[in-house]
Design an enzyme around this catalytic site. Structure first.
Site, short mmCIF file in Angstrom:
data_model
loop_
_atom_site.label_atom_id
_atom_site.label_comp_id
_atom_site.label_asym_id
_atom_site.label_seq_id
_atom_site.Cartn_x
_atom_site.Cartn_y
_atom_site.Cartn_z
N LYS A 122 0.10 3.76 -2.68
CA LYS A 122 -0.93 4.81 -2.62
C LYS A 122 -0.34 6.20 -2.42
CE LYS A 122 -4.58 1.72 -0.97
NZ LYS A 122 -4.05 0.59 -0.19
N SER A 134 0.80 -1.23 0.00
CA SER A 134 0.00 0.00 0.00
C SER A 134 0.83 1.28 0.00
CB SER A 134 -0.95 0.01 1.19
OG SER A 134 -2.06 -0.83 0.95
N SER A 140 -6.16 3.81 4.25
CA SER A 140 -5.50 3.04 3.19
C SER A 140 -6.51 2.27 2.35
CB SER A 140 -4.47 2.07 3.78
OG SER A 140 -3.60 1.59 2.78
#
Length: 380
Positions: free
Chosen positions: A64, A61, A121
């Site tokens: 991102k 993640s 997230s």
């Protein structure tokens, strides 16, 4: 200024080149059981500790961060608005992993989705925002890769906006730091959101997975990541006084280890190093001889603020010198590299940065061309 000039030596460097600061009063970093890690000073770009920083890894993640960076750009360009209402597609709703629990078919304020993307997230928010901005996730990913190339992230390739595992989806620790410095520098107002500890949507409160936000008040970001294949990852940043450090820890066995190792890296950097500004941006440091131009000299200096990171207590030992190209022919454009500013800690080079022309010099007349051609023979 502590700079002295060596006029007839030239070394061409294309960018800022941080140098290792191994020194007798700086102990070795304790061994960290992580696949990769990197500790960098934000202002100078100096690397203080590293393990395999250029190895291509699954970023999970942490991806991102680039998703958000492209969104910030689109907001700045006016292509999207913070007041937009974003339609949640079936694809976004079906996303697994971390989510902000969007409902298919509903329209959600873009501002709320960005909070869900960063604090929670949310994989679902990442997909919905990409589709809203570019029509499809694939189109948005192309922008992400374009930005990676522009920023010089040579060990990065994105396949999706979430960090979902894919063998063609990778970053390196050094590229992650490059992107982080860009986000903090270019979008400081947006960066503040990375310090938020919790966010609620659809009646569900979720907490930021970056545990350092609770353990260290100087930490203000940035992003966690975890998949079975990537392990536990943490990108962190902290500021104490005027000094900011960025740490990347990748591929640990647990949430606790990624937090502990990140804290160790930050403490190591703040405990044993200090950062100083040596020159302001657009500072003129000296002049360079220009041959065959309408001016015999050009002012030289630096276009950006010039920082150095050194072991604590070494500032008084710093020496500066400038190496100038002795064979500069007109025309010269502002920004052309004409030499090198070098900072030494006693006899050890700790930082090198290009000296550039601060003005432009056009080609001179015929007589200047002839006389300078003759004069130049006696100095080469």
């Amino acid at each position: 200024m502590f700079v002295r000039i060596i006029p007839l030596i030239f070394c061409l460097f294309l960018g800022l080149l941080p140098t290792s600061h191994a020194a007798s009063n700086v102990p070795e970093l304790p061994k960290l059981d992580a696949a990769q890690y990197l500790l960098v000073d934000f202002l100078s770009g100096t690397e203080l500790a590293a393990k395999d920083p250029d190895k291509r890894i699954e970023p999970a993640s942490i991806t991102k961060l680039m998703t958000a960076y492209v969104l910030y750009q689109e907001l700045e360009k006016g292509n999207i608005s913070i007041e937009d209402r974003v339609l949640v597609s079936e694809k976004a709703w079906k996303m697994e992993g971390s989510r902000m629990f969007l409902e298919a078919g509903k329209k959600v304020p873009l501002e709320r989705m960005i909070s869900g993307l960063i604090v929670q997230s949310g994989n679902d928010s990442a997909i919905a925002l990409a589709e809203h901005t570019s029509g499809s996730e694939e189109n948005f990913v192309r922008k992400m890769n374009e930005e990676a190339v522009r920023l010089g992230m040579t060990n990065t390739n994105f396949v999706n906006v979430t960090g979902w595992p894919n063998p063609r989806h990778y970053m390196s620790a050094r590229d992650i730091v490059t992107l982080t410095r860009a986000v903090i520098t270019e979008y400081p107002e947006h960066y503040k959101l990375y310090a938020e500890k919790e966010y609620s949507y659809n009646g569900i409160k979720q907490y930021n997975r970056n545990k350092l936000l609770w353990h260290d008040e100087t930490v203000d970001g940035v992003k966690t990541g975890h998949t079975e294949s990537a392990g536990y990852c943490l990108l962190a940043s902290a500021q104490r006084g005027t000094m900011r450090l960025i740490s990347v820890v990748l591929g640990t066995e647990s949430d606790k280890k990624r937090s502990n190792y990140s804290q160790q890296l930050l403490e190591y950097g703040f405990r044993f190093y200090e950062t100083h500004k040596l020159y302001d941006k657009n500072s003129v440091l000296t002049e360079a001889r220009v041959w065959k131009g309408n001016s015999p000299t050009v002012p030289t200096g630096i276009l950006e603020d010039f920082y150095v990171t050194i072991p604590k207590g070494h500032y008084a030992q710093l020496k500066g010198l400038m190496e100038i190209n002795k064979s500069i022919d007109a025309p010269v454009k502002r920004g052309d590299v004409v030499g090198m500013a070098i900072i030494k800690d006693v006899d050890r080079v700790v930082l090198q940065k290009p000296l550039v022309a601060m003005d432009s010099v056009d080609t001179g007349g015929t007589w200047t061309n002839i006389t300078d051609s003759i004069k130049k023979l006696f100095v080469e």
